[in-house]
Design a protein around this motif. Structure first.
Motif, PDB file in Angstrom:
ATOM      1  N   LEU A 142       0.837  -1.193   0.000  1.00  0.00           N
ATOM      2  CA  LEU A 142       0.000   0.000   0.000  1.00  0.00           C
ATOM      3  C   LEU A 142       0.877   1.249   0.000  1.00  0.00           C
ATOM      4  N   ARG A 171      -2.802 -11.920  -3.491  1.00  0.00           N
ATOM      5  CA  ARG A 171      -2.151 -10.774  -4.115  1.00  0.00           C
ATOM      6  C   ARG A 171      -0.723 -10.588  -3.599  1.00  0.00           C
ATOM      7  N   ALA A 173      -2.395   2.662  -9.194  1.00  0.00           N
ATOM      8  CA  ALA A 173      -1.108   2.493  -9.857  1.00  0.00           C
ATOM      9  C   ALA A 173      -1.244   1.579 -11.079  1.00  0.00           C
ATOM     10  N   GLN A 174      -2.064   0.517 -10.949  1.00  0.00           N
ATOM     11  CA  GLN A 174      -2.275  -0.394 -12.092  1.00  0.00           C
ATOM     12  C   GLN A 174      -2.861   0.362 -13.278  1.00  0.00           C
ATOM     13  N   HIS A 207       4.136  11.278 -12.515  1.00  0.00           N
ATOM     14  CA  HIS A 207       4.663  10.016 -13.025  1.00  0.00           C
ATOM     15  C   HIS A 207       4.210   9.705 -14.437  1.00  0.00           C
ATOM     16  N   PRO A 260       4.789   4.499  -8.880  1.00  0.00           N
ATOM     17  CA  PRO A 260       4.317   3.519  -7.903  1.00  0.00           C
ATOM     18  C   PRO A 260       4.019   2.166  -8.529  1.00  0.00           C
ATOM     19  N   GLU A 261       4.114   1.145  -7.704  1.00  0.00           N
ATOM     20  CA  GLU A 261       3.981  -0.228  -8.179  1.00  0.00           C
ATOM     21  C   GLU A 261       2.533  -0.674  -8.344  1.00  0.00           C
ATOM     22  N   GLY A 262       1.706  -0.393  -7.329  1.00  0.00           N
ATOM     23  CA  GLY A 262       0.366  -0.946  -7.339  1.00  0.00           C
ATOM     24  C   GLY A 262       0.389  -2.379  -6.850  1.00  0.00           C
ATOM     25  N   ILE A 263      -0.783  -2.920  -6.571  1.00  0.00           N
ATOM     26  CA  ILE A 263      -0.874  -4.306  -6.123  1.00  0.00           C
ATOM     27  C   ILE A 263      -1.703  -5.047  -7.158  1.00  0.00           C
ATOM     28  N   PRO A 264      -1.226  -6.164  -7.656  1.00  0.00           N
ATOM     29  CA  PRO A 264      -2.029  -6.897  -8.649  1.00  0.00           C
ATOM     30  C   PRO A 264      -3.349  -7.373  -8.046  1.00  0.00           C
ATOM     31  N   GLY A 265      -4.355  -7.533  -8.874  1.00  0.00           N
ATOM     32  CA  GLY A 265      -5.637  -8.030  -8.404  1.00  0.00           C
ATOM     33  C   GLY A 265      -6.411  -6.975  -7.641  1.00  0.00           C
ATOM     34  N   SER A 266      -7.495  -7.395  -6.994  1.00  0.00           N
ATOM     35  CA  SER A 266      -8.265  -6.426  -6.219  1.00  0.00           C
ATOM     36  C   SER A 266      -8.714  -7.065  -4.913  1.00  0.00           C
ATOM     37  N   VAL A 267      -9.248  -6.202  -4.023  1.00  0.00           N
ATOM     38  CA  VAL A 267      -9.672  -6.658  -2.702  1.00  0.00           C
ATOM     39  C   VAL A 267     -10.774  -7.706  -2.865  1.00  0.00           C
ATOM     40  N   VAL A 327      -6.124   3.119  -3.738  1.00  0.00           N
ATOM     41  CA  VAL A 327      -4.717   3.436  -3.986  1.00  0.00           C
ATOM     42  C   VAL A 327      -3.986   2.290  -4.678  1.00  0.00           C
ATOM     43  N   SER A 328      -4.231   1.068  -4.200  1.00  0.00           N
ATOM     44  CA  SER A 328      -3.467  -0.050  -4.750  1.00  0.00           C
ATOM     45  C   SER A 328      -3.844  -0.311  -6.204  1.00  0.00           C
ATOM     46  N   VAL A 329      -5.029   0.119  -6.606  1.00  0.00           N
ATOM     47  CA  VAL A 329      -5.504  -0.122  -7.969  1.00  0.00           C
ATOM     48  C   VAL A 329      -5.129   1.046  -8.883  1.00  0.00           C
ATOM     49  N   SER A 339     -15.267  -4.798  -9.946  1.00  0.00           N
ATOM     50  CA  SER A 339     -14.762  -3.830  -8.973  1.00  0.00           C
ATOM     51  C   SER A 339     -14.464  -2.520  -9.688  1.00  0.00           C
ATOM     52  N   SER A 363       2.202   1.915  -3.272  1.00  0.00           N
ATOM     53  CA  SER A 363       1.235   2.348  -4.280  1.00  0.00           C
ATOM     54  C   SER A 363       1.053   3.847  -4.296  1.00  0.00           C
TER      55      SER A 363
END
Lengths: 605, 342
Positions: free
Chosen positions: A540, A574, B190-191, B219, A552-559, B186-188, B155, A543
Motif C-alpha cells: 500500500l 495478491r 497504480a495499475q 509520473h 508507484p507499483e500498485g498491487i495486482p488483483g483487487s480486494v 490506492v493499490s488499484v 470492482s 502504491s
C-alpha cells in the motif's frame, strides 16, 4: 435476485386467455335474457347464477373481461407510448421539445381525470372504441412526467456523455440508453394506469358513458347490481372480485417485471437478529484509554447468506491520541466507525464485540443510552460536509441545536456558544456566518462547521470518516491543521478513518491497517510507515505516488469481496511473499514495540 | 516535435444562467486557453474544483461548444466541421470518466457497451465484433469472459478498464481522461496509471490527463498545465514545473499535498481562505486574494504567460522576473517557521 415473476404473469395470462377465448367457450349468450330465471342462485347450467334479467353471470363476467381488459390495457399502452415518447424527447433534447411536453401535460393535468373523460366522452359519444383514446389522453401526462423526470436525471450521467462521445445519434441514445434506464418507474406507472383506467372504465360505464348496454362490462354489471343490492348482493360481489383480482395481478406483474429487467440484484429487506454472542472476558480498560474496542464483528444479511465485512477488530485510543484506521474500499473501516456510533445501516448488525467509551459499554447497551452519548461524549464528522448539514437551517442554529440536545442551557446561551465555536474552528466573521445557510458556504467552510458541531459538547472521542477526501488539496491542508490544533487544545481522542496514506502520515500517532475486514497490522504510525511488518502495508505504501523515485507499483488483483474470502490469509492471492502455509488463516501476533502483524513472515521483512 | 494533433486557440467558455427572458452574466469557466497536444503526448491538467479542468476536456472533444476561440483536431476546426466530418472526428477522440460506477450503463452487458462504438460507426461486420471485443478486453488486462457480464459485477478498477476498452473500440488517437483514477483505491490506481502509460506506448495515443493528484501527473505526464479559476497559471515540462515551480499557486498546491516523505512536510504554505467565486473573480490576477506575494500591481494587471528559463516553461505572474525559486523557497521557510512558532 432476478427471477421472472411467474405467479403474477400466469395470473394475468389466465385472465387474458380467458377473455380471448370467450367466444369459443361453451358459455351461454351473455345478452340472452331469461326473465323466468331472475336472480336465480348458482346451479349446474349457470355456475354463478343469473342476474336481474336472467342473464348468465359467469358468461357476462368473462365477456366483460374482454371489454375491461382491452380497454384498460389498450388505453394504458397507448398512454405509455405517447407519454413516454413525449417525456423522453422533452427530457433529453430540452429546448422547444421540453416546452411542448411540459406545457401540454400541465394543461391536461389541470383537469380532474374523471371530468376530462366525461367531457371527451360527451363530445364523441359513448362506447368501448372511444374509451381507449379517451383514457389514453387522461393518463398520458403522468407517463410524460415520469419519463421526463427520468430522462432529465439520466441525460446528465456519465454513461450518456460516454455514448455521445462515441458518436451515437440522438434517436439511438433515447431508445437504447435512456429508455431501458427509465423502464422501472415507467412500468410502475403502467400498472397504476391499467388499474386506474379499469376503475375509470367501470365508473364511466356505470354512469352510462362507457360501454353501452346490453354489451357486458364489469362496470355495467356493478352499476346494475347496485340497483338490486338488497335483493341479490352476490351480483355485486362477482364483478368487484374480478376487478380486484385483475388489478392486483397486473400490479404484481409490473412490479415483478421491474425487478426482472433490472440487472442489479435488489438488496433484500434486512432482518434484524438479536443474537449477539458474548465476546469473552476482556480486561477492563485503563484510565486514560478513551475507547477500547474488543473483537468487533459486523454481519450483513444478503440474499446469498450473511457476510462479515468486519471481523474481530480490536484497538484502543488514548486521550489526545490520533488513531488512523486505514484501508481501501471494502476493508470495513467505515462500518467500524458507524458501529461505534450505533449508526450501522439497517442491513448490518453487530455480531460480536464489546466497546467501552470512557468505561461505558456502547455496543451492547440500549439504543437510548447510545443516543445520549452521541453528540456528547462521542461525535462524528463525515466525508461530504455539504450533504451532512441540513440545508434548510442556519448553521449557527444547527450547532446550537446540538448543544441544547445535551446541555441544560438557554437558547441564547447556546447560540452565543455556537458563535464562539465557529470562531474556534477558524470561520471568519462568526456572528454573520452563524446566520448563513450551508449552501452559502464553501465545502471547506462547511467542514469547519461540521467540526465545530462535533466538538460543541466537548466530546472525549471524535470519529472522522474521510473528513478531507471531498475537499481540495489547499483546503484539506487547512482542515488537517485545524484538527490537530483542536486535538492539542482539547485533548480529544481522534479516530481518523481514511484511505489516504499521506494524510495518515501527516496526522496520525498510531495506525491500524485493515484488509478485507481484518486488522492486518497495527502500531506506531511513523514506525509502521518506516518499517512495515505486513506485505499489504508495504504494498500500500508502495502504491502511493512519491515526489521522487520510480512510479508507484500498485498491487495486482483487487480486494476480495466479503462473500468470497480466501480460506487462509486474505491477502495471500495478491501477495508476493506467500507460502503454502498461507493457506491457513494467520493469527494476529505481537511483534514487540506495541505492534502487531497478521503475517507469518513478518520477521523476514 | 511533430505537428500538433489537437490545438486550442484563445479558447473560452462562458456558462450563462437565468431563465428564458432574463439572462444573467454567468460564469467564465475557461478564459483564453492556448494549448497544443502532439501525437503520443500526455498533458496533465491540474487544478482544484471549479478551475475549469473538466470543461476544457469537453471543449477539446467538441462535446460542448466554445463561446470564444476555436479547437482544431488534426487541422479541422471542430466548430466548422460538417456533421459527417464530425462523426469521423468523433471516432478519433474519446473520453474516460472519473467515476467508473456512473460511466457505464447498468442495464447492458459490458460486451455490448464496448461494441457500441464499433456498431455506431459501422467499423466491422457484426460477426467480427465479438472477436474485437475479446481483443479489447485483453488489451486492458481483463479476461474476455467479462463481455457477458454486467457492470455491477466488477470492482472499481475493473470497471475503469472496461470504460477504457469502450473508449479504445473506435481506435481513437486522442483521449481525454477526466480524473480517471481518483475514484479508485490506492493499490488499484497504480495499475490503471500503468495501463495508460502502456497504451500511449503501444498505440501512440495523445492523452489529456485531468487530475488533482500531482503525484499521478508527475509520473505519467510529459507536460503539465496548472489552472486556477479557468486561467492557466503555469505550464511547462513536468520536471521543470515540479522541481522549480515559478508561480506561487503551483508552489502552494504542491506543498499542500500531504506527503509520505517526512522531509518535505516542513515546507508548507497553507493558503488562507477559499478560492473566490468564479461568478465574481478578483480583478487583475485572480490568485492575488490568496497569494502570499501579492503586491498592489496585481490588482490592476492581468498577468500574461511569460517564459521562465527555457524549454517551454511559462508562468502567469508579474513577479516572475524576480529570482523566483529563491523567493518561493525563502517564503516557504519563513511560513514554516511561523507555523511552528504558532
Amino acid at each position: 435476485m432476478r427471477r421472472f415473476p411467474w405467479v403474477s404473469a400466469s395470473a394475468v395470462a389466465f385472465l387474458v386467455i380467458l377473455a380471448l377465448l370467450a367466444p369459443y367457450l361453451a358459455l351461454p349468450d351473455p345478452t340472452r335474457m331469461d326473465l323466468a330465471g331472475r336472480f336465480a342462485a348458482p346451479h349446474a347450467s349457470h355456475l354463478l347464477g343469473q342476474d336481474e334479467y336472467g342473464r348468465d353471470v359467469l358468461s357476462r363476467l368473462v365477456w366483460g373481461a374482454r371489454v375491461s381488459l382491452s380497454v384498460s390495457l389498450g388505453a394504458a399502452l397507448l398512454a405509455a407510448v405517447v407519454g413516454v415518447t413525449l417525456g423522453v424527447i422533452g427530457g433529453y433534447l430540452r429546448g422547444g421539445a421540453e416546452f411542448v411536453t411540459l406545457r401540454l401535460t400541465d394543461i391536461l393535468l389541470c383537469f380532474p381525470p374523471m371530468l376530462l373523460a366525461l367531457l371527451i366522452v360527451t363530445l364523441f359519444g359513448p362506447g368501448a372504441r372511444t374509451l381507449i383514446p379517451v383514457l389514453a389522453i387522461v393518463y398520458a401526462p403522468s407517463f410524460a412526467r415520469v419519463a421526463y423526470a427520468g430522462a432529465l436525471t439520466i441525460r446528465s450521467l456519465d454513461y450518456v456523455t460516454a455514448i455521445e462521445a462515441l458518436g451515437a445519434g440522438r434517436p439511438r441514445i433515447m431508445a437504447r440508453t435512456i429508455l431501458p434506464n427509465i423502464a422501472g418507474p415507467v412500468l410502475v406507472q403502467f400498472s397504476l394506469a391499467v388499474a386506474a383506467s379499469m376503475v375509470l372504465e367501470a365508473g364511466l360505464s356505470f354512469l352510462g358513458l362507457g360501454v353501452t348496454p346490453p354489451a357486458p362490462s364489469w362496470g355495467l354489471m356493478i352499476g346494475a347490481a347496485r340497483a338490486t343490492m338488497s335483493q341479490a348482493p352476490q351480483l355485486l360481489l362477482w364483478p368487484c372480485a374480478a376487478l380486484t383480482a385483475a388489478i392486483l395481478s397486473i400490479n404484481a406483474l409490473c412490479d415483478g417485471l421491474r425487478d426482472y429487467v433490472d440487472p442489479q440484484p435488489a438488496a433484500r429487506r434486512p432482518t434484524r437478529l438479536a443474537d449477539r454472542t458474548a465476546p469473552g472476558l476482556a480486561a477492563p480498560p485503563s484510565r486514560d484509554t478513551v475507547l477500547s474496542l474488543r473483537g468487533l464483528s459486523v454481519a450483513i444479511d444478503t440474499p446469498r447468506g450473511a457476510i462479515q465485512p468486519v471481523r474481530d477488530v480490536s484497538f484502543d485510543i488514548k486521550a489526545g491520541e490520533t488513531l488512523a484506521l486505514v484501508g481501501e474500499s471494502g476493508s470495513g473501516k467505515s462500518l467500524t466507525g458507524l458501529a461505534l456510533m450505533g449508526l450501522l445501516p439497517p442491513a448490518a448488525r453487530v455480531e460480536a464485540g464489546r466497546a467501552w467509551l470512557d468505561g461505558i459499554e456502547v455496543l451492547d447497551s440500549a439504543p437510548d443510552i447510545v443516543r445520549g452519548l452521541r453528540g456528547d461524549r462521542v461525535a462524528m464528522i463525515f466525508q461530504d460536509p455539504m450533504s451532512s448539514l441540513n440545508p434548510v437551517h442556519r448553521v449557527g442554529d444547527q450547532i446550537a441545536e446540538v448543544i441544547l440536545a445535551h446541555r441544560d442551557v438557554g437558547a441564547a446561551d447556546a447560540r452565543s456558544r455556537a458563535v464562539a465555536l465557529l470562531r474556534q474552528v477558524g470561520v471568519p466573521d462568526p456572528p454573520r456566518r452563524a446566520a448563513a445557510y450551508p449552501h452559502e458556504m464553501s465545502g471547506g467552510m462547511c467542514q469547519r462547521v461540521m467540526i465545530g458541531m462535533a466538538v460543541a459538547n466537548g466530546p472525549r472521542l471524535l470519529i472522522a470518516d474521510e473528513p478531507t477526501t471531498a475537499l481540495d488539496v489547499t483546503v484539506q491542508a487547512q482542515v488537517l491543521t485545524l484538527m490537530s490544533d483542536l486535538k492539542r487544545e482539547t485533548g480529544v481522542a481522534l479516530l481518523f478513518i481514511t484511505h489516504n496514506l499521506p494524510v495518515v502520515a501527516e496526522i496520525a500517532d498510531r495506525v491500524v491497517v485493515l484488509y478485507a475486514g481484518q486488522v492486518v497490522e497495527q502500531g506506531d504510525a511513523a514506525e509502521t510507515f518506516a518499517h512495515p511488518r505486513h506485505p499489504y502495508t508495504k504494498a500500500l505504501l508502495g502504491s502511493a505516488p512519491r515526489e521522487e523515485g520510480p512510479p508507484p507499483e500498485g498491487i495486482p488483483g483487487s480486494v476480495p469481496s466479503p462473500g468470497e474470502l480466501p480460506s487462509g490469509c486474505c491477502f495471500a492471492p495478491r501477495c508476493a511473499m506467500r507460502l503454502a502455509a498461507c493457506e491457513r488463516p494467520p493469527p494476529l501476533v505481537e511483534i514487540g514495540g506495541g505492534r502487531t502483524s497478521r503475517c507469518i513472515r513478518w520477521s523476514e521483512m | 516535435m511533430s505537428a500538433p494533433l489537437v490545438t486550442a486557440e484563445k479558447l473560452g467558455r462562458r456558462f450563462s444562467s437565468g431563465g428564458f427572458l432574463r439572462r444573467r452574466p454567468g460564469v467564465q469557466a475557461v478564459v483564453d486557453l492556448n494549448l497544443s497536444i502532439a501525437p503520443g503526448d500526455i498533458v496533465g491538467l491540474v487544478g482544484e474544483s471549479g478551475s475549469g479542468k473538466s470543461t476544457i476536456g469537453r471543449l477539446l472533444l467538441g462535446l460542448i461548444p466554445a463561446s470564444a476561440g476555436r479547437v482544431c483536431f488534426d487541422g479541422d476546426d471542430l466548430a466548422r466541421a460538417s456533421s459527417a466530418q464530425r462523426r469521423r472526428l468523433r471516432k478519433k477522440m474519446q473520453l474516460v470518466f472519473q467515476d467508473p460506477y456512473s460511466s457505464l450503463d447498468p442495464r447492458r452487458t459490458v460486451g455490448r457497451q464496448i461494441a457500441d462504438g464499433i456498431v455506431i460507426h459501422g467499423l466491422l461486420p457484426s460477426r467480427q465484433i465479438p472477436a474485437r471485443v475479446d481483443a479489447l478486453l485483453r488489451q486492458v488486462g481483463l479476461d474476455p469472459s467479462a463481455a457477458g457480464r454486467y457492470p455491477h459485477e466488477f470492482s472499481g478498477g475493473q470497471r475503469q478498464r472496461v470504460a477504457l476498452a469502450r473508449a479504445l473500440a473506435t481506435e481513437p488517437v486522442f483521449l481525454v481522461a477526466d480524473e480517471p483514477v481518483s475514484a479508485l483505491d490506492v493499490s488499484v490506481q497504480a495499475q490503471v496509471l500503468k495501463l495508460f502509460a502502456d497504451l500511449r506506448q503501444s498505440l501512440g495515443l495523445a492523452i489529456l490527463f485531468i487530475s488533482h493528484d500531482l503525484g499521478a501527473v508527475r509520473h505519467l505526464c510529459d507536460r503539465v498545465v496548472v489552472l486556477y479559476l479557468g486561467r492557466v497559471m503555469e505550464e511547462g515540462p513536468v520536471e521543470a514545473v515540479f522541481s522549480r515551480p515559478a508561480h506561487p499557486y503551483t508552489a502552494a498546491l504542491m506543498s499542500a499535498a500531504p506527503s509520505l516523505d517526512v522531509a518535505r512536510r516542513r515546507h508548507r504554505i497553507v493558503l488562507q481562505g477559499d478560492p473566490p467565486s468564479p461568478l465574481d473573480p478578483p480583478s487583475g490576477c485572480v490568485f492575488r486574494t490568496r497569494c502570499p506575494f501579492a503586491i498592489a500591481a496585481c490588482a490592476t494587471e492581468a498577468p500574461q504567460l511569460t517564459p521562465v528559463g527555457g524549454s517551454m516553461h511559462r508562468a502567469a505572474c508579474i513577479r516572475v522576473g524576480e529570482d523566483t525559486t529563491h523567493r518561493i523557497d525563502d517564503e516557504l521557510h519563513r511560513l514554516a517557521f511561523r507555523n511552528n512558532q504558532s
